[in-house]
Design a protein around this motif. Structure first.
Motif, PDB file in Angstrom:
ATOM      1  N   MET A 457      39.734  -7.797  84.773  1.00  0.00           N
ATOM      2  CA  MET A 457      40.051  -8.814  85.764  1.00  0.00           C
ATOM      3  C   MET A 457      39.662 -10.209  85.275  1.00  0.00           C
ATOM      4  N   ALA A 458      38.609 -10.286  84.438  1.00  0.00           N
ATOM      5  CA  ALA A 458      38.178 -11.566  83.885  1.00  0.00           C
ATOM      6  C   ALA A 458      39.040 -12.005  82.708  1.00  0.00           C
ATOM      7  N   GLY A 459      40.065 -11.246  82.381  1.00  0.00           N
ATOM      8  CA  GLY A 459      40.972 -11.613  81.297  1.00  0.00           C
ATOM      9  C   GLY A 459      40.553 -11.114  79.932  1.00  0.00           C
ATOM     10  N   ALA A 460      39.538 -10.250  79.855  1.00  0.00           N
ATOM     11  CA  ALA A 460      39.070  -9.747  78.565  1.00  0.00           C
ATOM     12  C   ALA A 460      39.919  -8.568  78.103  1.00  0.00           C
ATOM     13  N   THR A 461      39.981  -8.397  76.790  1.00  0.00           N
ATOM     14  CA  THR A 461      40.600  -7.213  76.201  1.00  0.00           C
ATOM     15  C   THR A 461      39.519  -6.158  76.026  1.00  0.00           C
ATOM     16  N   VAL A 462      39.678  -5.017  76.665  1.00  0.00           N
ATOM     17  CA  VAL A 462      38.641  -3.988  76.688  1.00  0.00           C
ATOM     18  C   VAL A 462      39.039  -2.855  75.740  1.00  0.00           C
ATOM     19  N   ILE A 463      38.107  -2.481  74.847  1.00  0.00           N
ATOM     20  CA  ILE A 463      38.357  -1.454  73.833  1.00  0.00           C
ATOM     21  C   ILE A 463      37.265  -0.404  73.945  1.00  0.00           C
ATOM     22  N   ASP A 464      37.657   0.860  73.939  1.00  0.00           N
ATOM     23  CA  ASP A 464      36.665   1.925  74.028  1.00  0.00           C
ATOM     24  C   ASP A 464      35.977   2.116  72.683  1.00  0.00           C
TER      25      ASP A 464
END
Length: 683
Positions: A457-464
């Motif tokens: 939601m904050a615009g970050a790209t999330v990677i596991d």
């Protein structure tokens, strides 16, 4: 037949709702429709509780509109019967008499309470959540698309999976955008319910007194109870739909439905349940308080907390036994076992003790992702990546992994358990540990897994964690492909070429070149990130060159020319190749300064002039990169190997092509810089 009925059910239902607005219906049919309306609201509410993610119920915004229109149609039909006949069916009469005890005041109060709950509490909150969710989902779309592209480029997912993920991202944005608008239906429905009940009340009293000659008391008694019953009948399903709306927009993607998730998360803290149970028992001691309810509730909470304690003890014992079993080595002194322990593996991943959960055996665990990566590199570069040995190491710090090539550490990174890597610029508000992404050097933060949605939601790209490790492995393997290409690999590849093009192999090996010499040529190509999957053309080009000379540098250049347009094609940008030229006078000086050596041709000039040339090239390259573009350096064919040796280490692996390689591609060329001995002129 069943499929056809399912497809026609909603269109027929909408047509029926339109008819309901204009055609009178008998009281019996109205009773049936009211029951259907209540059950529809109940089914929708229960469905929202059992879906695992909002997109599993993507039809909800459209269904909400149809349900709202259905309720308004029932309002119109019931109003027609109330005002025309003074009777609107058994359901409305029962709600007016039984549900509120025949009291107008009680009915009015209950109706107003339901309206306040729906309009002020549920609807307002759901409307705000839908609005915020739609905005943040749209803002996070570019980051999610970049993450999908990164996984595709790293070989973690296939093209089909990438298309499915992009479609899911698009569908998610469409869903939350639709929910932002659909929440207004619920708000309007609540307002319409208030207005309709006022109209029914005033109109009913007027009709009773004027047309039917009732006294004001009889008119109010008759029509007020019917109006209140009508309002309750329609307000209850409206409240169910409002709660469903709030439920669907507040759900996050989960692996289970809301019941299982709530049960697991509410019972995750034994201490919280113990404190709550103790507080309930203490409240039972307050004078005047009912003892039995507090004692029952407190005892129940304490009993559940004790069961959780026993369950945690059993789980810890099981995990400890598993760790001991894994770490207990089977000692053997046989020559085979000693040789195996001495053997140096080509590729190896060492995991800290707390990272062994990455190798879970699931469909998308580390081992499965590594297999997908090996396949992608084989397709892209033409190199068979050796099997990757994965094992744990008690010597590594917590959350650390190490990638080794031939027993030597080639890369190291972090993958803390229970966390995901968020990459972006606005991460200050997120809890976690700041870090630097190991491949691209991007600033990021390891945040708790439960904060994944907030980070997106904050615009970050999330990677596991697995994706971080596999991307790092992909970068290391690609950069060290030449080291990983063994002579046995070359033999296997050559046998494969011989099956489809035997003439190319028979002319070259072993008559002209040995397998070792072919390996050296292929390693030279891989060092410059040139795919070797077109071995037939490479071998044909080597056959022609080997008749004149077996010099390794000349063989590599001949192989490059054999690949022809494929070299320049990988650097095209929308069909355009941007190049940095070398000033002709300087190029002539470089040709005159070339000298042969054991490592190949070298450029022998004064150090000060070499520094000036490199500085000019770096300035030209910086100008190009500042414009967001990429370029290659081009030069005379005789200069190319020496120029590559000179500039590759200084420019981060800038591609160097010869004039022949560029012109053979038959593509549009744009000069974006000219290198001089003392300065750079950018085009």
């Amino acid at each position: 037949m069943k499929t056809t009925l399912a497809r026609l059910a909603v269109p027929i239902g909408v047509v029926g709702i339109i008819l309901l607005l204009v055609v009178p219906v008998p009281a019996v049919l109205l009773d049936m429709l009211i029951i259907v309306n209540i059950l529809l609201g109940l089914v929708v509410l229960l469905t929202t509780m059992f879906v695992k993610k909002p997109l599993d119920f993507s039809v909800f915004p459209s269904l909400l509109l149809v349900a709202t229109l259905f309720r308004l149609g029932l309002n119109v039909a019931s109003t027609r019967l109330v005002l025309g006949d003074g009777y609107a069916g058994q359901v409305i009469a029962s709600f007016g008499q039984v549900a509120v005890g025949g009291s107008i005041i009680i009915g009015a109060v209950i109706f107003l309470i339901l309206v306040v709950i729906q309009f002020v509490v549920v609807t307002k909150g759901a409307e705000r959540v839908a609005e915020v969710g739609a905005r943040f989902t749209l803002d996070a779309m570019p980051g999610k698309q970049m993450a999908i592209d990164a996984d595709l480029n790293a070989g973690l997912i296939t093209d089909t999976q990438a298309r499915e993920r992009r479609a899911e991202v698009s569908a998610e944005a469409d869903f939350y955008g639709a929910m932002d608008g659909a929440s207004k239906f619920v708000k309007g429905d609540a307002i319409a319910g208030i207005i309709i009940i006022i109209i029914n009340l005033v109109g009913g009293i007027g009709i009773g007194m004027i047309q039917r000659g009732m006294s004001i008391t009889d008119a109010m008694s008759t029509y007020s109870l019917l109006t209140i019953g009508d309002g309750l009948v329609t307000q209850i399903p409206a409240l169910l739909m409002a709660v469903s709306t709030g439920m669907i927009v507040t759900r996050s993607n989960a692996e289970s439905d809301i019941g299982a998730t709530a049960s697991a998360q509410l019972t995750q803290s034994r201490n919280a349940l113990m404190i709550a149970g103790g507080a309930a028992l203490l409240m039972a001691l307050i004078p005047g308080m009912p003892i039995l309810p507090f004692v029952v509730a407190g005892a129940s909470l304490l009993l559940v907390s004790q069961r959780i304690k026993a369950s945690e003890a059993r789980e810890q014992a099981r995990q400890a036994a598993a760790v001991v079993a894994e770490r207990a080595p089977v000692r053997s002194d046989t020559p085979e076992d000693l040789i195996e322990s001495m053997r140096v593996h080509a590729l190896e991943i060492l995991l800290a003790s707390d990272l062994v959960d990455l190798v879970s055996g699931a469909q998308d665990d580390l081992l499965a992702r590594v297999r997908a990566l090996r396949r992608k590199i084989a397709i892209d570069l033409g190199v068979v990546v050796p099997p990757v040995r994965t094992r744990d190491s008690v010597e590594l710090p917590s959350a650390t992994y190490v990638i080794r090539i031939a027993g030597v550490e080639a890369g190291r990174g972090l993958a803390p358990s229970g966390k995901v890597l968020a990459l972006g610029d606005n991460l200050e508000g997120l809890p976690g540990t700041a870090t630097v992404e190991p491949v691209f050097g991007l600033a990021g933060k390891w945040v708790p897994s439960e904060m994944r949605h907030s980070a997106e939601m904050a615009g970050a790209t999330v990677i596991d964690r697995v994706s971080v490790l596999v991307t790092h492995l992909s970068s290391i393997v690609t950069g060290n492909a030449a080291r990983l290409l063994t002579r046995e690999d070359v033999r296997v590849l050559t046998d494969g070429v011989k099956q489809v093009n035997p003439a190319a192999v028979d002319d070259l090996i072993p008559g002209m070149l040995s397998l070792a010499e072919v390996q050296r040529v292929l390693q030279g190509l891989l060092m410059e990130q040139i795919p070797i999957n077109d071995l037939s053309r490479i071998y044909e080009a080597l056959s022609l060159r080997a008749k004149a000379s077996t010099d390794p540098e000349g063989l590599i250049e001949a192989a490059r020319q054999g690949l022809g347009p494929a070299l320049a094609a990988q650097y095209l940008d929308e069909g355009l190749l941007r190049v940095i030229m070398i000033e002709p006078g300087l190029e002539q000086s470089l040709l005159e300064g070339m000298r042969a050596s054991e490592q190949g041709t070298q450029i022998m000039l004064e150090p000060a002039r070499i520094d000036a040339i490199l500085g000019s090239l770096k300035a030209s390259l910086a100008t190009v990169e500042a414009s967001g573009l990429t370029a290659v350096l081009v030069c005379a064919p005789a200069l190319r190997p020496a120029i590559h040796r000179l500039v590759s280490a200084q420019t981060g692996g800038l591609p160097v092509l010869s004039y022949l390689e560029v012109t053979s591609a038959n593509v549009a060329i744009e000069t974006v810089g000219v290198v001089r001995g003392t300065e750079t002129i950018s085009a």
